[in-house]
Design an enzyme around this catalytic site. Sequence first.
Site, PDB file in Angstrom:
ATOM      1  N   SER A 587      62.632   7.035  41.190  1.00  0.00           N
ATOM      2  CA  SER A 587      61.387   6.772  41.761  1.00  0.00           C
ATOM      3  C   SER A 587      61.313   5.284  41.698  1.00  0.00           C
ATOM      4  O   SER A 587      61.860   4.629  42.375  1.00  0.00           O
ATOM      5  CB  SER A 587      60.309   7.344  40.643  1.00  0.00           C
ATOM      6  OG  SER A 587      59.012   7.248  41.280  1.00  0.00           O
ATOM      7  N   ASP A 662      59.773  16.184  49.003  1.00  0.00           N
ATOM      8  CA  ASP A 662      59.151  15.315  48.182  1.00  0.00           C
ATOM      9  C   ASP A 662      57.715  14.702  48.578  1.00  0.00           C
ATOM     10  O   ASP A 662      57.789  14.053  49.933  1.00  0.00           O
ATOM     11  CB  ASP A 662      59.889  13.954  47.884  1.00  0.00           C
ATOM     12  CG  ASP A 662      59.674  13.125  46.891  1.00  0.00           C
ATOM     13  OD1 ASP A 662      58.317  12.882  46.675  1.00  0.00           O
ATOM     14  OD2 ASP A 662      60.169  12.096  46.464  1.00  0.00           O
ATOM     15  N   HIS A 694      59.499  15.479  44.115  1.00  0.00           N
ATOM     16  CA  HIS A 694      59.792  14.214  43.543  1.00  0.00           C
ATOM     17  C   HIS A 694      61.073  14.320  42.386  1.00  0.00           C
ATOM     18  O   HIS A 694      61.995  13.080  42.470  1.00  0.00           O
ATOM     19  CB  HIS A 694      58.831  13.469  43.148  1.00  0.00           C
ATOM     20  CG  HIS A 694      59.072  12.048  43.073  1.00  0.00           C
ATOM     21  ND1 HIS A 694      59.634  11.038  43.875  1.00  0.00           N
ATOM     22  CD2 HIS A 694      58.698  11.238  41.954  1.00  0.00           C
ATOM     23  CE1 HIS A 694      59.770  10.078  43.474  1.00  0.00           C
ATOM     24  NE2 HIS A 694      59.006   9.878  42.250  1.00  0.00           N
TER      25      HIS A 694
END
Length: 722
Positions: A587, A662, A694
């Site tokens: 991320s 995602d 995600h």
Amino acid sequence: MKSAALLLTLALGCNTICAQQKQFTIDEATLGMQTSLAAENIKQLSWIPGENTLAHIVKTNYGEAFISKSIPSQQVDTLLRLPAVNQSLFGKSALKAFPPLQWVDANTLYFEWQRRYFIASKQGKEWQAATWLTLPENAENASVEPNTKQLAYTHGNNLFLVNNLGKTIQVTKDLDGDIVNGQSVHRQEFGIDHGIFFSPKGNYLAFYRMDQRMVENYPLINWDDTPATVHYTKYPFAGRTSHEVTLGVYNPKTEQTTFLQTGEPKDHYLTCVTWSPDEKFIYVAILNREQNHLWLNQYDAQHGNFIKTLFEESDPKYVQPIHTLHFLPGKTDEFVWWSQRDGFMHLYRYDINGKLLNQITKGDWLVNEISGVNANKKTLYITSTKDSPMEKHLYAVNWENGKMERLDHDAGVHQISINSNGTYGIDNWSNGTIPRVIDVISTEKKWKQRLLTAANTLEGYQRPKIEDVTLKAEDNTPLYGKLIYPTNFDATKKYPVIVYLYNGPNVQLLSNSFPASGNLWYEYMAQRGYLVFSMDGRGSSNRGLRFEQATFRHLGTVEMADQMQGVNYLTSLPFVDVKRMGIHGWSYGGFMTTSFMLRKPDVFKVGVAGGPVMDWKMYEAMYTERYMDSPQENPHGYEEANLLDKTKDLKGKLLLIHGTMDSTVVWQHSIKFLKEAIKTRTQIDYFVYPGYEHNVRGYDRIHLMQKISDYFDLYLKSETAE
């Protein structure tokens, strides 16, 4: 006999040595701390409302039992037995274990199983369980009002209420699916995690209404269908049109809904929604789209009228409200407000006219939670970083004079639950070497009992040496890191290094909690001959506003400068092979990993980036505009952080990983990056996880961590790897 004794001795010695040399499997390194290696805990430990009595689940020869234990007398009573609950509700053993049990009051609790809700209540000296209601299939966001035994839920985009007579009422009737009621809004920023707000006595129901019709559709592809199908979500990109949110109040008696007059512009943010204890008013923090100015407003709950602004807060960079008002016990005219106005998250006491009565806490540290209150002593029980940003401790603080006293004694991270009287607390804590201890303590520090000392499930494994490291940023700010040594470390050898990082807002990687490494995968890699290093640089959480805001408008720049302090430290060590350094993050950490591989291509030989942001113009407005302003206001900052035009600078090996569904960092980030890599004839390794959002969670995460480990082994572990 001597030979037999010798063989026995050798066998015992071998068992001891072998046990000490046990290696983590990739399954254990990935999921072990949540499964087979999890520290022992006390299941569903809680306080019974209004009493100095604990409740929790124990195992018996006849199945689970829910018991109570009076404090400090230790008198034990059995409340519910799972076989009896099964028999009375299902006529068979439907439940293999108790679902989460939620207290209504000292004599009533409820639980949910397969969309069915059940109530257990005390009848004389016995507890009886009965069916309450059943929700329709696909119902979501269920919220129980315990005082009146009402339940609200969403179905599709509308809100429904089951009243105390069991009648289901459709509160909203929006036909357009892009108007959403009763759900979280603003993409769950600003501390928002739900969209249904029952009033304190259960007489009214407030809810978010989010109009997304003006927001662009974004396609998410389901590859399981043949042909693949498209689901459209609403994604408000930075600098582009965002949604509009209002707050409705439904009156079950009149069956009418009133909307608060929250004004314009309509794309502002509504958070910190709080009912007054007497149900007359609703308080809402209004934050402008720029996120640098906040108004705490009071509204008439009956008619929706704006009454007044209690106060305003502003900051040249951003204001980030994330906590509701905390009304003091027995008062309808005084509350606690959370604010970072002095640079750290502290507590302030206000009256409902907006007059600041006093700042309750202050100092170069921050408050983490309000864990309980004691009305008689005018005391709040809080956890804070007062002793160390790497730890969390329990304090009692008087809300009038600010006098503070620490109530726990042991180093580590303490999770606290205070009973409703404010007289006793459950202290569930750990540190780097202690997996879990649960104590019950008196808030007067006169009594303490240990309920649990968990065994160390990692004993018998070959554990690495872990060293705490403190470095200095360019402005002399202390930066805290950890260095994990290879097992069987030999200081005369040179080892490859993996730097794991996040270094983004709202996250702190390092703390004095168990295990000291922070992650068994780090230890797994240490067993395979790697050094592992991790550090929280400026921009990360739990260090105050100045520390976090250092990255404002230039995401990825100050963070790299801080992480380079870690790199310089590593390269100064004689046992580090500077030609075999790797970096990994997910991320924001994926963004940082890719940034390093492109913006400082000579530092790391190998990088693995998961779910990375490649262009902040393609990320959501709420998060991005807080830390970067809009692309229109800060074009240079966006261009500086843009990784799509830097693929030609890659020198090392880079593996990108992304989930195909995602909806946080949309798949297009890495797809566009690949397209640019093709243009510049840059070779990138790439792997996708079909159907994942995600993060890759559950059993499939083992596959993910094996792939990452193998990639480092292939290109980093061998001194001759190319």
